[in-house]
Every structure is written in C-alpha cells, then in structure tokens.
Write a protein that holds these residues in place. Structure first.
Motif, short mmCIF file in Angstrom:
data_model
loop_
_atom_site.label_atom_id
_atom_site.label_comp_id
_atom_site.label_asym_id
_atom_site.label_seq_id
_atom_site.Cartn_x
_atom_site.Cartn_y
_atom_site.Cartn_z
N ALA A 242 0.77 -1.26 0.00
CA ALA A 242 0.00 0.00 0.00
C ALA A 242 0.80 1.31 0.00
CB ALA A 242 -0.99 0.02 1.18
N ILE A 243 1.63 1.53 1.01
CA ILE A 243 2.26 2.82 1.20
C ILE A 243 3.78 2.70 1.10
CG2 ILE A 243 2.64 4.73 2.84
CD1 ILE A 243 -0.17 4.63 1.75
N LEU B 214 -5.43 8.91 -6.98
CA LEU B 214 -5.07 8.17 -8.18
C LEU B 214 -3.72 8.65 -8.73
CD1 LEU B 214 -8.51 7.79 -10.00
CD2 LEU B 214 -7.24 6.08 -8.68
N THR B 215 -3.44 9.94 -8.56
CA THR B 215 -2.12 10.45 -8.93
C THR B 215 -1.05 9.85 -8.01
OG1 THR B 215 -3.04 12.53 -9.77
CG2 THR B 215 -0.70 12.54 -9.19
N VAL B 216 -1.37 9.73 -6.72
CA VAL B 216 -0.45 9.07 -5.78
C VAL B 216 -0.18 7.63 -6.23
CG1 VAL B 216 -0.24 8.16 -3.43
CG2 VAL B 216 -0.99 10.51 -3.79
N LEU B 217 -1.24 6.91 -6.59
CA LEU B 217 -1.08 5.54 -7.05
C LEU B 217 -0.19 5.47 -8.28
CD1 LEU B 217 -1.70 2.52 -7.01
CD2 LEU B 217 -3.86 3.01 -8.20
N GLU B 218 -0.42 6.37 -9.24
CA GLU B 218 0.44 6.41 -10.42
C GLU B 218 1.90 6.62 -10.04
OE1 GLU B 218 -1.37 8.20 -14.32
OE2 GLU B 218 -1.98 9.47 -12.66
N ASN B 219 2.14 7.53 -9.13
CA ASN B 219 3.52 7.82 -8.73
C ASN B 219 4.16 6.66 -7.99
OD1 ASN B 219 3.88 10.43 -9.80
ND2 ASN B 219 2.73 11.35 -8.12
N ILE B 220 3.39 5.98 -7.13
CA ILE B 220 3.93 4.82 -6.41
C ILE B 220 4.28 3.71 -7.40
CG2 ILE B 220 3.34 2.94 -4.84
CD1 ILE B 220 1.84 4.95 -3.12
N LEU B 221 3.42 3.47 -8.38
CA LEU B 221 3.70 2.43 -9.36
C LEU B 221 4.93 2.77 -10.21
CD1 LEU B 221 0.05 1.58 -10.45
CD2 LEU B 221 1.59 0.11 -9.13
N ARG B 222 5.09 4.04 -10.54
CA ARG B 222 6.29 4.47 -11.29
C ARG B 222 7.54 4.30 -10.43
NH1 ARG B 222 5.18 7.14 -16.03
NH2 ARG B 222 2.98 7.65 -16.34
#
Length: 326
Positions: A9-10, A48-56
């Motif tokens: 998650a984080i 959702l922007t946070v999720l994009e950044n974490i995946l990157r």
C-alpha cells in the motif's frame, strides 16, 4: 526458481512527499452531500495520482508486486454514501491499468478485518459483498481481467465446522466473477493451513500461505507436509503462487508484525520452498513497507547465494542448493 518481493500500500520512502488522503463519514456529513462530493472528487483525483507515482517509483526500483490500498477511495463502500468512484475517473483508471500491464506488475487487494464473508450477521455479509463488488469494479476500470483479492475464512462463531459451512454457502451465492477473485489465507488464531487448504481444494481456490500465521497457529505437521498441495492450487491460475511473509514484533507480541524482517527466518523459509519447481511472489507484510524490502535485498545480496535481475526480483543460484553457511 524466480522470486519477486512486494510490499503493502504505502511507500515509506515517499510518504513525506506523496500519500493517500482520506475523508471520514463524520467529515462527509458536516460538509453536506454537494460539498462533500466535490471534496471526494478532489481526494480521489489526488489519490489516483499518488497511485500512479507509487507504481512508477516501484518500476524504477525494480518492484513488480504491490498490494493496492482499499483506502485510496474513501467511503466507497459506506452504506450512506452514494458516489460514482469509477466513471468520472475512467481516463485515470485506464492509464494506471495500462502502466500495470505494460510493466507486468502483479497487483492485488487484501481487505481489512470488516470483510467477513462467513459472518453470522447478515448485515456484515452484505457489507463484505459490497467490498468485493468495489474491488471488482476497480479491476474492471483498470482493465485487469484476472484480479485477485485475499480473504481469511473469517468468523468461527458457533464453531469452526459450522463457520466453514457458512463460508461455502455464502461463497456459492456470489456471482461467478466475484468467486473467481477470491484467494484464501491461513490465519494466526483460528483457521490453520490444514483448514484453509482443505477448503481451497474443495472450492477450487488458490491458497495464500502466510508464513507468520503458520508459525503462530499450526497443527503437529510441519510446513513441508502441506507445501506441494498449497503450490498445486496455483497451477491453473495464471499467476505464480503467492506467499505472505512477516516477522513477529517480539516474543510477547508474536502476532504483531515487526518493522523489519528477520533475515534468518526468511532464509529458513527459502531453504524450505526452494525444493519445489515454482516461481513464487512474496508479499512482505512488515511495518517498514518498501524500506524493509530494500533492507532485506541488501542482506540477501551480501549473505545469501542469489542472483538479482531487478532490485526486488531474484533467483537462487547453484550455491543455494547447499545449506546457507551464514
């Protein structure tokens, strides 16, 4: 054997810069429906922007296994909040899904303790089904056709045998797409590997081995007694077998998860599982998240015979066929 490490998650490394925002139901009520829905829209876009950044971040650091957070969409399953968390954000969902598929990242969900499919209370079962529907909707928005969700068997009210029967009854009442999402995991207090594996084999579900839970709650049989059967549940799934791994916080708090992992315990587990001809994805459930993952990687690189292809993807070398001498 190829092993991929993942975390939950984080990202603690990024937490000072990007993190999921939330909105409680009391805050929602105070704002009123119109203003609250505007606020929810802002939060979901940010998350959702946070999720994009974490995946990157994960891809840049060689991590291809990640547990999605149910909390990235606040109040999504609250019975008194009616809000479309998919359609207004579909462009973002699709873009995230394309990134996941392009980089072959394995993602999944593990709902919190309120998702109890075999509860003796119908309102809890109804709420649990709503959580599964929420997760299915996200997978559909991402364009992931074979998404999975990890559940415990759940309650033992009225006894284990009756509770397992309740699980089966409620499971068979689910729509087929929700049934096909479910993985079952052994727990640390009630349902052992033996209980969970028997149910998985009966329902044709994959079993997630939780090594920490096994150490807290097991029968007289050792892990080797069950491993070939656990791994075999994954043969037709399209995924490598999944394992949860963590270490106890202390001798007094053996069920709580520690911040980092016990390296020696992890190596002991590798020594057991390396005998089986399967690639394995290992979700690290420690409090240290990605920081604990990277610490384990550094230890393995120096102390154990492995070959790393990515930061969190490795194979065991020929030397690891012999007992680790460290």
């Amino acid at each position: 054997m190829k092993i991929r490490l993942g975390y939950v998650a984080i990202s603690l490394t990024l937490n000072d810069y990007i993190h999921y925002k939330t909105l409680s139901f009391s805050q929602y009520q105070k704002l009123g429906t119109e203003k609250a829905n505007v606020k929810l829209t802002e939060i979901i876009l940010d998350n959702l922007t946070v999720l994009e950044n974490i995946l990157r971040y994960n891809v840049k650091n060689g991590i291809y296994f990640y547990r999605l957070s149910q909390n990235m969409i606040p109040l999504a399953t609250h019975p008194e909040v009616d809000f479309d968390y998919i359609t207004p954000f579909l462009t973002k969902w699709k873009r995230i899904g394309q990134w996941i598929k392009r980089h072959q990242i394995r993602v999944d969900f593990h709902p919190d303790q309120f998702c109890v499919l075999n509860s003796h209370r119908q309102e809890v079962v109804t709420s649990s089904i709503k959580i599964l529907e929420f997760i299915y909707a996200i997978y559909q928005a991402l364009g992931i056709d074979n998404g999975k969700v990890v559940l415990h068997i759940g309650s033992s009210v009225i006894g284990k045998k009756e509770s397992i029967e309740r699980f089966k009854k409620n499971f068979f009442q689910l729509p087929l797409p929700l049934q096909q999402m479910i993985l079952l995991e052994n727990d640390d207090k009630i349902y052992t590997i033996e209980d969970t594996l028997a149910l998985c084999e009966e329902l044709h579900l994959q079993m997630v081995l939780d090594y920490h839970h096994y150490r807290c709650n097991h029968t007289q049989y050792n892990l080797d007694h069950f491993l070939s059967r656990i791994l075999a549940t994954w043969k037709e799934s399209g995924y490598p077998p999944k394992v949860h791994f963590s270490s106890p916080k202390s001798k007094q708090e053996k069920r709580a998860h520690s911040f980092y992992l016990d390296y020696k315990s992890f190596v002991q587990f590798l020594e057991v599982i390396k005998k089986y001809p399967y690639d394995v994805d290992i979700m690290l459930e420690c409090k240290g998240k990605d920081e604990a993952l990277f610490r384990l990687v550094r230890q393995l690189k120096f102390l154990y015979p492995v070959k790393f292809f990515k930061q969190a993807v490795f194979t065991l070398t020929e030397d690891s066929q012999e007992k680790n001498s460290h």
